[in-house]
Design an enzyme around this catalytic site. Structure first.
Site, PDB file in Angstrom:
ATOM      1  N   SER A 261      -9.746   2.464   2.601  1.00  0.00           N
ATOM      2  CA  SER A 261      -8.832   2.942   1.760  1.00  0.00           C
ATOM      3  C   SER A 261      -7.930   1.990   1.069  1.00  0.00           C
ATOM      4  O   SER A 261      -7.387   2.370   0.156  1.00  0.00           O
ATOM      5  CB  SER A 261      -7.933   3.981   2.686  1.00  0.00           C
ATOM      6  OG  SER A 261      -7.169   3.092   3.536  1.00  0.00           O
TER       7      SER A 261
ATOM      8  N   SER B 231     -10.322   0.235   7.010  1.00  0.00           N
ATOM      9  CA  SER B 231      -9.715   0.391   5.706  1.00  0.00           C
ATOM     10  C   SER B 231      -8.920  -1.115   5.226  1.00  0.00           C
ATOM     11  O   SER B 231      -8.477  -1.113   3.994  1.00  0.00           O
ATOM     12  CB  SER B 231      -8.694   1.413   5.659  1.00  0.00           C
ATOM     13  OG  SER B 231      -9.538   2.574   5.641  1.00  0.00           O
TER      14      SER B 231
ATOM     15  N   LYS C  83       0.978  -1.179  -0.078  1.00  0.00           N
ATOM     16  CA  LYS C  83       0.049  -0.011  -0.031  1.00  0.00           C
ATOM     17  C   LYS C  83       0.966   1.336  -0.163  1.00  0.00           C
ATOM     18  O   LYS C  83       1.824   1.361   0.842  1.00  0.00           O
ATOM     19  CB  LYS C  83      -0.895   0.030   1.327  1.00  0.00           C
ATOM     20  CG  LYS C  83      -2.018   1.050   1.239  1.00  0.00           C
ATOM     21  CD  LYS C  83      -3.026   1.077   2.591  1.00  0.00           C
ATOM     22  CE  LYS C  83      -3.811   2.050   2.460  1.00  0.00           C
ATOM     23  NZ  LYS C  83      -4.905   1.861   3.648  1.00  0.00           N
TER      24      LYS C  83
END
Ligand SMILES: [Mg+2]
Ligand SMILES: [Zn+2]
Lengths: 95, 497, 503
Positions: free
Chosen positions: C171, C195, C86
């Site tokens: 997210s 998330s 990420k």
């Protein structure tokens, strides 16, 4: 505690966010909607309740006093938008 | 010494001034409060900066335990309450030399609470000033405004260095008290060893909060003059700002609560232009850090590690050593001086076998007289003294055993400073040994008396003052080496006929 | 060369982490082959926009090192495994943006603790995964580098795939999309209010947010410090255990890191829930709950009973206050955490020839997206003079009460079972009202506020063929209990659906 245009402008200034023309007005309504919603917290009786300090019980550890870092000026300055003579450079500030 | 309160005489009457000081003292530590970068003064820009200090994304603070220890020791020295649980908060504002966009400080729960500091303002009665709190916080970086026409340069070497912010209560009432407070605090910090007190290098600087009021009235609106960096400037800033406020008020104006700067060239204060906007620091507990918890043992260890502090030392010098309060104050004003004096005294006791109570007074006189005069001439502090405490003890031991008279000791000391040789070596080489032998002294006296029969008659006729003349003549005849006590004694006998 | 065989390459990208590990050790294929297969999959999947930066060289270099280590018989636990990272994790020498323009071009001279651990274990990096800007969002619509498109498409009544684009959740939407689309078997995610779990549920994969403090936050771009936790996203529970183990551990550089041993979580996976009490929080039965979600939840309860657990009713009375508390605490912390993006030391600078303040304002206005600005505004407001007690302090007190609710629940149960999200994946633009978007986190936020370990396991498909997830929440530090309950659910659910390739 409803916010008005002046408050939104003041908060934006505090947060150093320039609002484009017309950007503040819709924010007033939007923030009021969100604030109204979060204000339901006021209903909760929190008398005698301590604010959360540690998410999971834990103790603050201390580091010994030793120089273990620094001496990396090149790395520190590598991403700077402007630098000169080893300094970061910003628009002139008048004190 | 006057007990009358300090007042400013305005055209409409008297004004009293009210001062509170916030002193920022850099904690003596090798590394920063929350990072492992060095804290030494004077390094090339941005060379003592870690990625944490530069607030790179994802960097986190880790607390330096030594800074906690020094804050607690300082709090104990100020007789203050030590908070067993404290917290770090974030003080949010934007500035070029504040990389995180917030300063990690302690607002809600400082590590040290209320205490006090005793001060001795020049020309005023001694006074106790309340301490409001002491907290730990990060220093900011340094902005250089005059190196480039259109840019400000930022050096983060200082960014993240540990500071103790020591906040006084608004108990200070005169420039002299403000000066005495800063001096006393600086001395205390140096005793404790928690700050080097070096104001020229910025290790200690004061924010001066000043307001004026009619005597006895409620507090007036105050201004804060930032970062004043010498005792003299603190006193000048208090005075200048108070007078400015009186002028404003007497002209019918009102005082604006604002942040000001001290101009050392003009000895005046002026408003800070960049801080016009109202501040709203949005303090909240730093979620990257947990509460600081102090164990009872830790606080006890901190207390045990404290040296004898100036107030205690001063009263010991008076009570146990029999020094005057003035001498005691002079000797204890700086830890280095007291340490030097005590080393001298200890060695003198060892050399002579005499009790300290007997030796302290002459030793004190010698340090504050002879030694200070030399230091003043050579322009160094006691740490730069040309003689060691042991060297001085050797000299004073020679006085104590009457090998040297006071005036001979002066000559020997001059020679020690000049040559670096020891007192004994100089005495031997130059034959400066005091003569106590009554035979030699009696012979000299006999010669003087024989040559001054007229004066003997006058003396015996009641002109006592002439005794000094005979002493002087005898000493001269002995080339200054005679033991003055023996000369006195023998002369009295001889003149008595 | 054998690895150029398309089928073989597909087979390699279908492998779980556990299967890769075993296959590499058995020399059924090489780490280089494995890396090549995944690099090819990443390149072919660009329409998903899952990656902001691709780093094939990193993956290949790690693979070469892994092959050498395997040959010497001294390979690390993740040797030769290509992962997606990420873009919230700082990666040394590789652009790290947190999905924001304000960090475009920022190349960290440092490696986050979590990625450093993964690379030290032998893993390689395929690239930096797209995400909601500064992890603020539940749909990946707030990324400055374009939305991530979910590999999933709904099925129309006639059985054909719809053309309607779906969000991968957020997210960690780049992570969920990449894992679901078989671009990598595992990815790092971060979870502040859901998330990891919500995007896992939206894309039919597994993901676990460990106990707050398990994974170091050092080098992870901060959103809300008291909530942010890294965790793994994989296709099954075993892989979650394997990856979490490599990511976890005490870090002296993070003052909130937990100094606790990291257990062998993979070894704890038995699927046996005998003696385990599974709590059902009454307050999560929302009025008007989606019937498909309710049915999945009921099925989950039946599965845990089949595995030997008992099901108990519990109450978490402050549940309804979790979201409002979260939307004070998280924006407040974010408003402060994001103050460092000021154009001085790194990232974007917009200079209009004016003052320093003008530079700040122009830079931040241009660099932050609307959702980030909105949260900075809320956070600044709730901390501003006169409001701290009513908002932030009150929220932190409510947080204490929420944590107490959980503590009380642990007196009568060992884990909690709830849905992960109130709906299946939606389409971009469906939740234009920020409040509607925030409500998506209703089931995940309470455990975030309490710092508890929680995971999402794929459990069912909607009538239109979209995945739904079940959430297991556990006691502090009981990742083993959470993973094992997840393992039992996964077995019982037999979830085998995968997105049909349209890209
Ligand atoms: Mg101040
Ligand atoms: Zn301060």
């Amino acid at each position: 505690m409803a916010v008005d245009l002046a408050t939104v402008t003041r908060i934006a200034k505090l947060a150093r966010l320039r609002l484009a023309p017309g950007e503040a007005e819709p924010l007033v309504a939007e923030l009021n909607g969100i604030l109204r919603w979060i204000e339901q917290l006021g209903e909760v009786d929190t008398a005698g309740v301590e604010p959360m300090a540690a998410v999971i019980p834990n103790h603050l550890r201390w580091r010994p006093d030793a120089v273990t870092d620094g001496g990396v000026a090149a790395a520190v300055l590598a991403n700077a938008p402007a630098s000169e003579a080893g300094f970061f450079a910003v628009p002139k500030v008048i004190e | 010494m006057s007990d009358a309160p300090f007042t400013i005489r305005g055209t409409t009457g008297d004004w009293e001034i009210v001062v509170g000081l916030e002193v920022h003292a850099q904690v003596t530590a090798k590394s920063k409060l929350f990072s492992g970068a060095a804290t030494a003064f004077g390094a090339a820009p941005n060379t003592q900066v870690s990625l944490v200090d530069a607030a790179m994304p994802g960097m986190l603070p880790v607390l330096n335990g030594e800074c906690v220890r020094q804050a607690v020791r300082t709090g104990l020295a100020l007789d203050a309450e030590i908070h067993r649980i404290s917290r770090f908060d974030r003080k949010n504002y934007f500035y070029a030399d504040l990389p995180q966009g917030y300063q990690i400080s302690q607002l809600y729960h400082p590590i040290v609470g209320e205490g006090h500091l005793d001060i001795e303002p020049e020309g005023e009665a001694p006074k106790r000033v309340g301490i409001e709190r002491l907290h730990l916080e990060q220093d900011a970086g340094k902005s250089v405004h005059d190196a480039h026409p259109a840019m400000t340069f930022v050096d983060l070497n200082r960014s993240g260095c540990a500071l103790m912010e020591i906040v006084s209560k608004p108990d200070i009432r005169s420039p002299a008290q403000a000066g005495a407070y800063v001096r006393a605090l600086r001395s205390l910090l140096r005793y404790v060893g928690s700050c080097d007190g070096n104001m020229e290098e910025g290790s200690m600087r004061a924010d001066v909060n000043v307001s004026v009021r009619r005597p006895g009235a409620a507090f007036g609106t105050r201004t804060e003059t930032k970062n004043v960096n010498s005792v003299r400037f603190v006193m000048a800033a208090v005075e200048a700002e108070a007078r400015r406020q009186v002028d404003v008020l007497e002209a019918g104006g009102t005082i604006v609560q604002e942040t000001r700067l001290f101009d050392p060239d003009r000895m005046t204060t002026r408003p800070m232009r960049s801080k016009a906007a109202a501040h709203d620091y949005r303090y909240f507990p730093d979620p990257d850090l947990l509460p600081v918890e102090l164990s009872e043992t830790f606080v006890a260890d901190c207390a045990a590690s404290l040296p004898e502090l100036p107030v205690a030392k001063r009263s010991r010098y008076v009570e146990a050593l029999g020094l005057t309060p003035y001498d005691a104050a002079v000797l204890t004003a700086e830890r280095e001086t007291a340490d030097w004096f005590e080393a001298l005294l200890a060695d003198l006791v060892r050399r002579t076998g005499k009790p300290a109570t007997e030796l302290a007074k002459p030793a004190s006189n010698w340090v504050t007289g002879e030694l200070f005069a030399v230091l003043k001439r050579t322009g160094g502090g006691i740490e730069a003294s040309p003689v060691s405490p042991e060297g001085a003890a050797e000299l004073l031991a020679l006085v104590a055993d009457r090998t040297l008279s006071g005036s001979l000791a002066k000559q020997v000391f001059e020679a020690m400073v000049e040559t670096g040789d020891s007192a004994a070596a100089i005495v031997d080489a130059r034959g400066l040994r005091q003569v106590s032998d009554t035979g030699a002294i009696d012979a000299a006296i006999a010669g003087i008396l024989a040559a001054n029969t007229d004066k003997i008659a006058e003396y015996r006729g009641g002109k006592d003052k002439l005794f000094g003349f005979f002493v002087g003549q005898t000493m001269r005849a002995m080339a200054g080496k005679a033991d003055p006590a023996v000369v006195n004694d023998r002369l009295k006998t001889a003149l008595a006929g | 060369m054998e690895w150029r065989d398309a089928n073989r390459m597909t087979a390699l990208t279908d492998l779980t982490l556990a299967a890769m590990r075993d296959g590499l050790r058995a020399r059924s294929f090489s780490a280089a082959e494995l890396a090549q297969a995944h690099i090819a999959a990443v390149e072919a999947a660009r329409p998903l926009n899952a990656f902001i930066v691709e780093t094939p060289d990193h993956a290949l270099k790690a693979a070469a090192a892994a092959d050498a280590a395997l040959a010497r018989g001294e390979a690390g636990p993740l040797a030769g495994v290509p992962l997606g990272i990420k873009d919230l994790f700082a990666t040394e020498g590789v652009q790290t943006t947190a999905g924001s323009k304000i960090l475009e071009g920022f190349v960290p001279p440092y490696e986050s603790t979590v990625t450093a651990k993964l690379f030290a274990a032998g893993a390689g990096m395929l690239g930096k995964l797209n995400m909601d800007q500064f992890a603020m969002g539940s749909s990946n619509e707030t990324s400055a580098f374009g939305e991530v498109v979910s590999p999933w498409r709904a099925r129309q009544p006639d059985g054909a795939l719809s053309n309607r684009v779906l969000v991968p959740g957020g997210s960690s939407g780049g992570s969920s999309a990449a894992v679901a689309a078989r671009l990598c078997a595992g990815a790092t995610g971060t979870d502040t209010g859901g998330s990891i779990r919500q995007p896992a549920a939206f894309t039919g994969i597994a993901g676990i947010k460990p106990t707050y403090g398990r994974c170091s936050r050092w080098g992870v771009v901060a959103f809300a410090s008291s909530l942010d936790q890294a965790g793994p996203m994989t296709r099954d529970v075993r892989d979650c255990a394997i990856l979490l183990q490599a990511m976890s551990g005490f870090d002296p550089k993070d003052a909130t890191s937990l100094d606790a041993p990291v257990p062998d979580w993979e070894a704890a996976l038995t699927g046996d829930l005998r003696g385990v009490r599974v709590g059902v929080p009454r307050e999560y039965r929302l009025d008007g709950i989606d019937p498909e979600i309710a049915a999945m939840w009921d099925a989950g309860l039946a599965w845990v009973k089949d595995a030997g657990a008992t099901v108990v009713d519990v109450s978490l009375p402050h549940t309804k206050y979790a979201l409002p508390a979260y939307y004070i605490v998280a924006p407040a912390e974010a408003s402060s955490n994001l103050a460092r993006y000021d154009g001085v030391r790194y990232g974007l600078r917009v200079n209009e020839g004016g003052s320093l303040d003008a530079m700040y304002e122009a830079t931040r206005a241009a660099g932050f997206g609307p959702e980030v600005k909105r949260r900075i505004m809320i956070g600044t407001y709730v901390l501003s003079a006169g409001f701290y007690d009513a908002y932030y302090r009150q929220a932190q007190k409510v947080r204490t009460l929420i944590a107490r609710d959980f503590a009380r629940a642990w007196e009568s149960c060992d884990v909690l079972l709830t849905p992960t999200a109130p709906s299946a994946a939606f389409s971009p633009g469906d939740k234009a009202d920020p409040l509607a978007m925030y409500l998506n986190d209703v089931f995940t936020v309470p455990s975030s506020l309490a710092g508890l370990p929680a995971m999402s396991v794929p459990a069912a498909l909607t009538a239109t063929g979209l995945p739904l997830g079940l959430q297991v929440i556990g006691r502090p530090l009981d990742e083993a209990g959470v993973l094992n309950a997840g393992f039992a659910l996964e077995r019982a659910a037999g979830f085998a659906a995968r997105p049909e390739r349209w890209w």
